[in-house]
Design a protein around this motif. Structure first.
Motif, PDB file in Angstrom:
ATOM      1  N   HIS A 106       0.841  -1.151  -0.108  1.00 21.05           N
ATOM      2  CA  HIS A 106      -0.202  -0.062  -0.161  1.00 21.05           C
ATOM      3  C   HIS A 106       0.776   1.101   0.052  1.00 21.05           C
ATOM      4  O   HIS A 106       0.499   2.242  -0.813  1.00 21.05           O
ATOM      5  CB  HIS A 106      -0.916   0.039   1.215  1.00 21.05           C
ATOM      6  N   THR A 136      -8.773  -0.111  -2.919  1.00 25.80           N
ATOM      7  CA  THR A 136      -7.230   0.383  -2.555  1.00 25.80           C
ATOM      8  C   THR A 136      -6.581   1.457  -3.265  1.00 25.80           C
ATOM      9  O   THR A 136      -6.348   2.532  -2.679  1.00 25.80           O
ATOM     10  CB  THR A 136      -6.485  -0.874  -2.787  1.00 25.80           C
ATOM     11  N   SER A 139      -8.510   4.676  -1.855  1.00 33.14           N
ATOM     12  CA  SER A 139      -7.972   5.048  -0.741  1.00 33.14           C
ATOM     13  C   SER A 139      -6.696   5.730  -0.864  1.00 33.14           C
ATOM     14  O   SER A 139      -6.445   6.773  -0.085  1.00 33.14           O
ATOM     15  CB  SER A 139      -7.905   3.934   0.214  1.00 33.14           C
TER      16      SER A 139
END
Length: 407
Positions: A106, A136, A139
């Motif tokens: 991430h 993902t 975000s």
């Protein structure tokens, strides 16, 4: 960071060119860029194949071993998709050579997007891809102060806040099988399969299908094929192939997937055969759907395929030499830039206000267009014409000169 700009003619919107017999008509992409992550050593790539109205679209993938050439191939495919569906945008792709299961993934994606910010702000609309979910990447965009991964297009609108609300409403709208934004691509692949079966004179109930990959695209395609009455006889994930000639319980298996698209074997019925992962390509069925990784079907394994139709749900799943081998055996390969273009087409329909939160409007629009395109490609096709990809050539597509207006 390495930049390689190309000619102004390409920037003006020259569309991607497909290979034809004996002629290499590929032209270089508009831009190729390499990025290195100082913290992990990960390497990322951005390839903008074409710009149309100053914009290009294409997802961002993450996988160990991702290369610049792979990303360039995928970016070219995006140009083909946008041309085939007459979208007012060019093609691009992002890729990161890093394991998406690594706990640092991430943060790597965040730093990559931060480095690409000048392009993400103005020129590149990205989305999910292999190893990167839409949740993902959204975000990450939120962390970086951007509304959503369609940020570059949203910011062009007269009212970015209202446009962002419309986009988020569409992405999160409820549909059979999940969120509309998650399932629309698989729905389009399913419609391509149904159209191909109809051209062969088969009803859904008479048609069997094997699907390689049960992530967003493969899972969605499997769900809607099962809902339409096709027998999904094989599903393959990273752990192997599940096979039953009478058809699998697709909803139960999909409900048991983890975040990486792998099925919990604890829910698998005892009469389901567990085969090696690569066995899915050789299943005796009517349609094979490669929906996992690029270059899954190669000259070394193409001979295993028995199905008369291959519908490409993954990006670039069939190598050129394998496609020629399959064609010589009379197998029709419906190319990725048609079969799996539903997601990008729908995203731009949503951005342009053609569809909204009612999934039925989106499904109707995509079904009619996919059926028309696949039916037109396959109705009079014979192996003597060469791969279906050649029939589907979009290299002569002319884009509208009208300015891109996002409402």
């Amino acid at each position: 960071m390495t930049l390689t700009p190309i000619s102004p003619a390409t920037a003006a919107g020259v569309d991607a060119v497909l290979p034809v017999p004996g002629v290499d008509r590929r032209r270089p992409p508009y831009l190729r860029m390499e990025w290195s992550d100082a913290e992990t050593g990960a390497v990322g790539y951005l390839v903008i194949d074409t710009l149309v109205h100053g914009m290009a679209t294409g997802g961002t993938r993450m996988r160990a071993g991702c290369t610049i050439d792979e990303v360039a191939d995928l970016a070219r495919g995006m140009s083909n998709k946008t041309a085939a569906f007459d979208l007012p945008v060019g093609g691009a792709k992002g890729g990161i050579d890093f394991d998406p299961k690594d706990p640092r993934a991430h943060a790597v994606l965040t730093r990559f997007c931060e480095a690409m910010r000048p392009f993400l702000d103005r020129h590149w609309v990205t989305a999910e891809d292999l190893g990167v979910s839409q949740e993902t990447i959204d975000s990450v965009f939120a962390e970086l102060g951007m509304r959503q991964s369609y940020h570059a297009a949203i910011e062009r609108s007269a009212d970015p806040q209202a446009t962002a609300a419309r986009v988020l409403g569409g992405l999160n709208a409820a549909a059979p099988g999940g969120r509309l934004g998650d399932v629309i691509g698989g729905y389009g692949v399913a419609q391509a399969c149904l159209a191909a079966a109809r051209v062969r004179g088969q009803s859904a109930a008479e048609t069997t299908v094997a699907v390689q990959g049960v992530g967003t695209m493969g899972g969605g395609a499997s769900f809607y094929l099962h809902e339409a009455g096709m027998r999904v006889v094989a599903l393959a994930d990273a752990s192997g192939t599940l096979y039953h000639p009478a058809g699998l319980d697709v909803p139960t298996l999909l409900a048991a997937r983890d975040r990486y698209g792998e099925i919990d074997r604890a829910v698998v019925a005892p009469d389901v055969m567990r085969l090696p992962r690569e066995a899915v390509l050789g299943i005796d069925c009517d349609i094979v759907v490669p929906a996992a990784v690029s270059y899954a079907i190669t000259a070394s394994n193409a001979a295993r395929i028995q199905a008369p139709i291959v519908v490409e749900a993954a990006n670039a799943p069939t190598t050129a030499d394998a496609e020629l081998d399959l064609t010589a055996r009379g197998i029709a390969v419906v190319p990725d830039f048609i079969a799996n273009a539903g997601a990008v087409a729908w995203a731009w329909w949503l951005l342009l206000g053609h569809v909204g939160t009612d999934y039925r409007d989106s499904f109707d629009r995509l079904r009619s267009r996919m059926d028309a395109k696949v039916s037109a490609l396959l109705t009079d096709w014979t192996p003597a014409h060469g791969p279906v990809r050649w029939t589907a050539d979009v290299s002569s597509t002319t884009r509208s000169a009208e300015p891109l207006v996002v409402p």
